[in-house]
Scaffold this active site. Structure first.
Site, PDB file in Angstrom:
ATOM      1  N   ARG A   1       0.852  -1.142  -0.206  1.00 29.40           N
ATOM      2  CA  ARG A   1      -0.477   0.121  -0.225  1.00 29.40           C
ATOM      3  C   ARG A   1       0.679   1.072  -0.253  1.00 29.40           C
ATOM      4  O   ARG A   1      -0.025   2.240  -0.264  1.00 29.40           O
ATOM      5  CB  ARG A   1      -1.081  -0.506   1.431  1.00 29.40           C
ATOM      6  CG  ARG A   1      -2.148  -1.176   0.988  1.00 29.40           C
ATOM      7  CD  ARG A   1      -2.195  -1.672   2.002  1.00 29.40           C
ATOM      8  NE  ARG A   1      -1.028  -1.231   3.615  1.00 29.40           N
ATOM      9  CZ  ARG A   1      -1.323  -1.397   4.510  1.00 29.40           C
ATOM     10  NH1 ARG A   1      -2.634  -1.313   4.909  1.00 29.40           N
ATOM     11  NH2 ARG A   1      -0.111  -1.069   5.707  1.00 29.40           N
TER      12      ARG A   1
ATOM     13  N   LYS B   1       4.708 -16.240  10.056  1.00 32.27           N
ATOM     14  CA  LYS B   1       3.944 -17.094  11.245  1.00 32.27           C
ATOM     15  C   LYS B   1       3.714 -15.321  12.005  1.00 32.27           C
ATOM     16  O   LYS B   1       4.298 -14.428  12.172  1.00 32.27           O
ATOM     17  CB  LYS B   1       5.492 -17.016  12.304  1.00 32.27           C
ATOM     18  CG  LYS B   1       6.437 -16.871  12.336  1.00 32.27           C
ATOM     19  CD  LYS B   1       7.147 -15.748  13.088  1.00 32.27           C
ATOM     20  CE  LYS B   1       5.971 -14.701  14.057  1.00 32.27           C
ATOM     21  NZ  LYS B   1       7.108 -13.541  15.104  1.00 32.27           N
TER      22      LYS B   1
HETATM   23  P1  NAP Z   1       6.040  -4.883   9.846  1.00 29.39           P
HETATM   24  O1  NAP Z   1       6.960  -3.891   9.642  1.00 29.39           O
HETATM   25  O2  NAP Z   1       4.593  -3.733  10.905  1.00 29.39           O
HETATM   26  O3  NAP Z   1       4.142  -4.399   8.769  1.00 29.39           O
HETATM   27  C1  NAP Z   1       4.182  -5.220   7.749  1.00 29.39           C
HETATM   28  C2  NAP Z   1       4.324  -4.556   6.301  1.00 29.39           C
HETATM   29  O4  NAP Z   1       2.174  -5.397   6.524  1.00 29.39           O
HETATM   30  C3  NAP Z   1       3.631  -3.551   6.169  1.00 29.39           C
HETATM   31  O5  NAP Z   1       4.518  -2.989   6.416  1.00 29.39           O
HETATM   32  C4  NAP Z   1       2.583  -3.291   5.449  1.00 29.39           C
HETATM   33  O6  NAP Z   1       3.004  -3.343   3.884  1.00 29.39           O
HETATM   34  C5  NAP Z   1       1.666  -4.836   5.679  1.00 29.39           C
HETATM   35  N1  NAP Z   1       0.696  -4.380   6.361  1.00 29.39           N
HETATM   36  C6  NAP Z   1       0.281  -3.423   8.019  1.00 29.39           C
HETATM   37  N2  NAP Z   1      -0.846  -3.840   8.149  1.00 29.39           N
HETATM   38  C7  NAP Z   1      -1.510  -4.171   7.019  1.00 29.39           C
HETATM   39  C8  NAP Z   1      -2.880  -3.655   6.656  1.00 29.39           C
HETATM   40  N3  NAP Z   1      -4.024  -4.129   8.284  1.00 29.39           N
HETATM   41  N4  NAP Z   1      -3.524  -4.693   5.711  1.00 29.39           N
HETATM   42  C9  NAP Z   1      -2.605  -4.761   4.527  1.00 29.39           C
HETATM   43  N5  NAP Z   1      -1.234  -4.633   4.380  1.00 29.39           N
HETATM   44  C10 NAP Z   1      -0.720  -4.545   6.302  1.00 29.39           C
HETATM   45  O7  NAP Z   1       5.505  -5.886  10.072  1.00 29.39           O
HETATM   46  P2  NAP Z   1       6.940  -7.176  10.148  1.00 29.39           P
HETATM   47  O8  NAP Z   1       7.579  -6.890  11.667  1.00 29.39           O
HETATM   48  O9  NAP Z   1       7.008  -6.885   8.567  1.00 29.39           O
HETATM   49  O10 NAP Z   1       6.153  -8.577  10.617  1.00 29.39           O
HETATM   50  C11 NAP Z   1       5.080  -8.896   9.494  1.00 29.39           C
HETATM   51  C12 NAP Z   1       4.540 -10.167   9.719  1.00 29.39           C
HETATM   52  O11 NAP Z   1       6.031 -10.966  10.278  1.00 29.39           O
HETATM   53  C13 NAP Z   1       4.524 -10.650  11.232  1.00 29.39           C
HETATM   54  O12 NAP Z   1       3.503 -11.916  11.890  1.00 29.39           O
HETATM   55  C14 NAP Z   1       5.536 -10.441  12.250  1.00 29.39           C
HETATM   56  O13 NAP Z   1       4.973 -12.042  13.279  1.00 29.39           O
HETATM   57  C15 NAP Z   1       5.930 -11.594  10.983  1.00 29.39           C
HETATM   58  N6  NAP Z   1       7.755 -11.715  11.809  1.00 29.39           N
HETATM   59  C16 NAP Z   1       8.229 -10.733  11.882  1.00 29.39           C
HETATM   60  C17 NAP Z   1       9.684 -10.274  11.863  1.00 29.39           C
HETATM   61  C18 NAP Z   1      10.648  -8.652  12.539  1.00 29.39           C
HETATM   62  O14 NAP Z   1      11.714  -9.253  13.091  1.00 29.39           O
HETATM   63  N7  NAP Z   1       9.324  -8.102  12.470  1.00 29.39           N
HETATM   64  C19 NAP Z   1      10.408 -11.409  12.545  1.00 29.39           C
HETATM   65  C20 NAP Z   1       9.985 -13.415  11.653  1.00 29.39           C
HETATM   66  C21 NAP Z   1       8.415 -12.942  11.234  1.00 29.39           C
HETATM   67  P3  NAP Z   1       2.441  -1.991   2.648  1.00 29.39           P
HETATM   68  O15 NAP Z   1       3.296  -0.656   3.596  1.00 29.39           O
HETATM   69  O16 NAP Z   1       3.666  -2.522   2.381  1.00 29.39           O
HETATM   70  O17 NAP Z   1       1.147  -2.513   2.798  1.00 29.39           O
END
Ligand code: NAP
Length: 307
Positions: A36, A89
């Protein structure tokens, strides 16, 4: 020939892990991003998944690196369009969502993979093998980190479905369910909820081990000292400590292995195998423990949390 893949959600984990891991695996060709807000140089960019599905029928696989709350809708849409789906996950907000996705994948003849990246940490197979010939007496999981450091500004983790401290805690549970020679189940939980938040900031879990071992877990997001992602096991033939989230293994106090970070490279290698053989991998055992903790957990209210 490489499978064409699109990545959905260009946030922290997409940039840190998914993009480099896809680009370094010749079985995959990263073609497009659905985001987005963000775009990636050299990739087709779509703001919505249906735009991608209409414009790029050649893309066979969709990898979802978005938070759990929107994941079901995206995954269901991709599966119904006949795409293979890889889920970050946790694989959903609820078990029912996960079962529905698994059934949709079967119905549409495509692969679905509920990834548990911590299972692919370097020392997890070593501990699993070490435990397989021992009697476990005690197992303690200590997963304590600073939410301000690792989840800055991530409001979704505090919203229903975001799981709070179980967002990292489920990684520990994914290791537990991988290394244990037999299943255990949760018997008691205490969950601490900040008074201004919908998800817990800390959790204490007690498991029933059918052989009588003492088994528990402590998750806490308020740790501003040394960060702990450890599993300590006492057995009839020595002690093991798996630390650094599965990257380091000590036996009886001696370092046995300090591994490198291959978690996401291994996830994409596994997904390539699943797609090649038309198979799915939807192990929900870590989710079951989380859902049981919310079901059995005694709820305590604690201080409000603000970033
Ligand atoms: P994040 O940076 O907060 O969000 C990832 C992306 O998801 C955002 O940049 C946004 O992308 C999209 N998004 C957020 N809310 C949304 C919504 N309501 N509808 C559609 N798209 C949405 O999160 P993240 O840390 O990358 O984590 C994402 C997943 O990976 C989670 O399930 C987390 O448990 C897992 N994870 C994270 C880590 C870590 O270290 N951060 C490690 C392992 C696994 P756009 O702006 O591009 O749409």
């Amino acid at each position: 020939m490489a499978e064409k893949l699109a990545l959905v959600g260009i946030g922290k984990i997409a940039r840190d892990q998914h993009i480099p891991s896809i680009e370094s695996n010749p079985d995959w060709s990263l073609q497009a991003a659905v985001s987005r807000h963000a775009s990636i140089d050299g990739l087709d960019h779509y703001e919505a998944l249906d735009e991608l599905l209409d414009s790029r029928p050649d893309i066979t696989t969709i990898s979802l690196a978005i938070p759990p709350q929107p994941r079901f809708e995206y995954a269901a849409q991709a599966l119904k369009a006949g795409k293979n789906v890889m889920l970050e996950k946790p694989p959903g907000q609820s078990l029912a969502e996960c079962y529905t996705l698994e059934n949709l994948a079967k119905e549409h003849g495509v692969s679905i993979f509920a990834t548990w990246h911590s299972r692919y940490a370097d020392c997890v197979p070593d501990l699993k093998s070490w435990l397989s010939s021992r009697v476990i007496r005690k197992l303690l999981i200590t997963w304590k980190e600073d939410v301000r450091r690792w989840h800055p500004g991530q409001e979704w983790i505090w919203e229903p479905g975001g799981m709070g401290v179980f967002d990292p805690g489920i990684n520990a549970l994914s290791i537990l369910t991988e290394i244990m020679p037999y299943p255990v189940h949760l018997s008691e939980a205490t969950l601490e909820f900040p008074e201004n938040r919908s998800t817990p900031i800390a959790a204490d879990l007690t498991f029933v081990d059918p052989t009588g071992a003492d088994m528990s877990a402590v998750f806490d997001w308020r740790e501003d000292g040394p960060q702990n992602w450890d599993i300590d096991v006492e057995t009839d033939q020595g002690r093991a400590r798996l630390s650094e989230g599965g990257a380091k293994l000590e036996i009886d106090g001696t370092l046995v292995k300090q591994g490198a970070d291959h978690e996401y490279a291994n996830l994409y290698a596994r997904m390539a195998e699943l797609v090649k053989h038309g198979k799915s991998d939807m192990d929900l055992s870590p989710m079951i423990h989380v859902c049981d903790a919310f079901s059995l957990g005694r709820r305590l209210t604690t201080d409000a949390f603000h970033y």
